[in-house]
Design an enzyme around this catalytic site. Sequence first.
Site, mmCIF file in Angstrom:
data_model
loop_
_atom_site.group_PDB
_atom_site.id
_atom_site.type_symbol
_atom_site.label_atom_id
_atom_site.label_comp_id
_atom_site.label_asym_id
_atom_site.label_seq_id
_atom_site.Cartn_x
_atom_site.Cartn_y
_atom_site.Cartn_z
ATOM 1 N N GLY A 210 43.770 42.424 35.375
ATOM 2 C CA GLY A 210 44.706 41.768 34.477
ATOM 3 C C GLY A 210 44.716 40.282 34.745
ATOM 4 O O GLY A 210 44.266 39.838 35.793
ATOM 5 N N GLY B 166 46.258 36.387 35.384
ATOM 6 C CA GLY B 166 47.386 35.686 35.969
ATOM 7 C C GLY B 166 47.484 35.674 37.476
ATOM 8 O O GLY B 166 46.688 36.278 38.185
ATOM 9 N N CYS C 113 40.323 44.102 40.875
ATOM 10 C CA CYS C 113 40.746 42.757 40.486
ATOM 11 C C CYS C 113 42.236 42.529 40.725
ATOM 12 O O CYS C 113 42.668 42.471 41.866
ATOM 13 C CB CYS C 113 40.326 42.489 39.046
ATOM 14 S SG CYS C 113 40.258 40.737 38.638
ATOM 15 N N LEU C 114 43.050 42.392 39.687
ATOM 16 C CA LEU C 114 44.474 42.165 39.877
ATOM 17 C C LEU C 114 45.104 43.314 40.658
ATOM 18 O O LEU C 114 45.955 43.095 41.520
ATOM 19 C CB LEU C 114 45.184 41.985 38.530
ATOM 20 C CG LEU C 114 46.689 41.724 38.626
ATOM 21 C CD1 LEU C 114 46.963 40.332 39.161
ATOM 22 C CD2 LEU C 114 47.354 41.915 37.279
ATOM 23 N N GLN D 157 44.492 42.800 44.257
ATOM 24 C CA GLN D 157 45.378 41.766 44.767
ATOM 25 C C GLN D 157 46.807 42.295 44.921
ATOM 26 O O GLN D 157 47.489 41.980 45.900
ATOM 27 C CB GLN D 157 45.344 40.554 43.839
ATOM 28 C CG GLN D 157 43.983 39.905 43.748
ATOM 29 C CD GLN D 157 43.823 38.997 42.537
ATOM 30 O OE1 GLN D 157 44.771 38.735 41.807
ATOM 31 N NE2 GLN D 157 42.605 38.543 42.303
ATOM 32 N N ASN E 228 35.694 37.599 37.808
ATOM 33 C CA ASN E 228 36.578 36.840 36.939
ATOM 34 C C ASN E 228 37.958 36.733 37.587
ATOM 35 O O ASN E 228 38.892 37.397 37.179
ATOM 36 C CB ASN E 228 36.684 37.487 35.552
ATOM 37 C CG ASN E 228 37.373 36.579 34.568
ATOM 38 O OD1 ASN E 228 37.367 35.358 34.731
ATOM 39 N ND2 ASN E 228 37.996 37.150 33.558
ATOM 40 N N TYR F 72 42.163 34.182 42.390
ATOM 41 C CA TYR F 72 42.951 34.484 43.579
ATOM 42 C C TYR F 72 42.202 35.468 44.450
ATOM 43 O O TYR F 72 41.388 36.249 43.965
ATOM 44 C CB TYR F 72 44.318 35.045 43.176
ATOM 45 C CG TYR F 72 45.083 34.074 42.322
ATOM 46 C CD1 TYR F 72 45.878 33.094 42.902
ATOM 47 C CD2 TYR F 72 44.976 34.098 40.938
ATOM 48 C CE1 TYR F 72 46.556 32.166 42.124
ATOM 49 C CE2 TYR F 72 45.647 33.187 40.153
ATOM 50 C CZ TYR F 72 46.434 32.222 40.745
ATOM 51 O OH TYR F 72 47.096 31.307 39.978
ATOM 52 N N HIS G 43 34.246 43.330 39.286
ATOM 53 C CA HIS G 43 34.333 44.268 38.157
ATOM 54 C C HIS G 43 33.118 45.191 38.149
ATOM 55 O O HIS G 43 32.104 44.886 37.548
ATOM 56 C CB HIS G 43 34.417 43.505 36.836
ATOM 57 C CG HIS G 43 35.740 42.837 36.633
ATOM 58 N ND1 HIS G 43 36.732 43.371 35.869
ATOM 59 C CD2 HIS G 43 36.235 41.693 37.146
ATOM 60 C CE1 HIS G 43 37.790 42.587 35.904
ATOM 61 N NE2 HIS G 43 37.507 41.564 36.677
ATOM 62 N N GLU H 43 32.656 47.783 36.551
ATOM 63 C CA GLU H 43 32.454 48.406 35.252
ATOM 64 C C GLU H 43 31.819 47.479 34.233
ATOM 65 O O GLU H 43 31.590 47.867 33.099
ATOM 66 C CB GLU H 43 33.802 48.880 34.707
ATOM 67 C CG GLU H 43 34.605 47.851 33.946
ATOM 68 C CD GLU H 43 35.024 46.594 34.697
ATOM 69 O OE1 GLU H 43 35.327 45.589 34.043
ATOM 70 O OE2 GLU H 43 35.065 46.588 35.950
#
Length: 181
Positions: free
Chosen positions: A64, A66, A92-93, A96, A132, A135, A173, A175
């Site tokens: 996601g 941000g 990813c997000l 984190q 992508n 952070y 990622h 995928e």
Amino acid sequence: EFKYNEKRTDKKIIVYDFGVKRNILNELTEAGLECIVVPASTPVEEVIKRYENKEIGGVFLSNGPGDPLTLTNEKEQVQKLIKTNIPIFAICLGHQMLSIAHGYDTYKLKFGQHGGNHPVGANGVVEITAQNHNYNVPDNIVEIASVTHTNLFDDTIEGLKYNDSPIFSVQHHPEASPGPK
């Protein structure tokens, strides 16, 4: 194209949608999982109840956009999931968010990692990945997790297996679909 609600297996997971990409669902479905996609705002108590009733076998925390440190409500929800010992996988997000929920705040990279062809080392094998993100999880997270993947450009952590819990995650990622299909 897969129908994500198509019953192909008795292995079901909840996918928390922080901005999930279609191909993540394609890959999870291809791996034999029925994906029940829910909004990120879904109360964790509903998911825990489904797990306890053996309706699902685990949870996936999606990618996601941000700054993950701004997602305070989501952090609390993930902390509750962790305490129940539900199997969790994230990218990813989601990766984190797991770090933050365990008490290890992310930090902003000087230069974000974006695009394709980023080499990531995993147990002596080099994977070429899509990236992508701006952070990253901190290096001291090794206090509670084992590093499974490392970015070969800058040595940052790309994957973790948490000690003493059924939780693992990756930053990149896996995928990613680089072409039209």
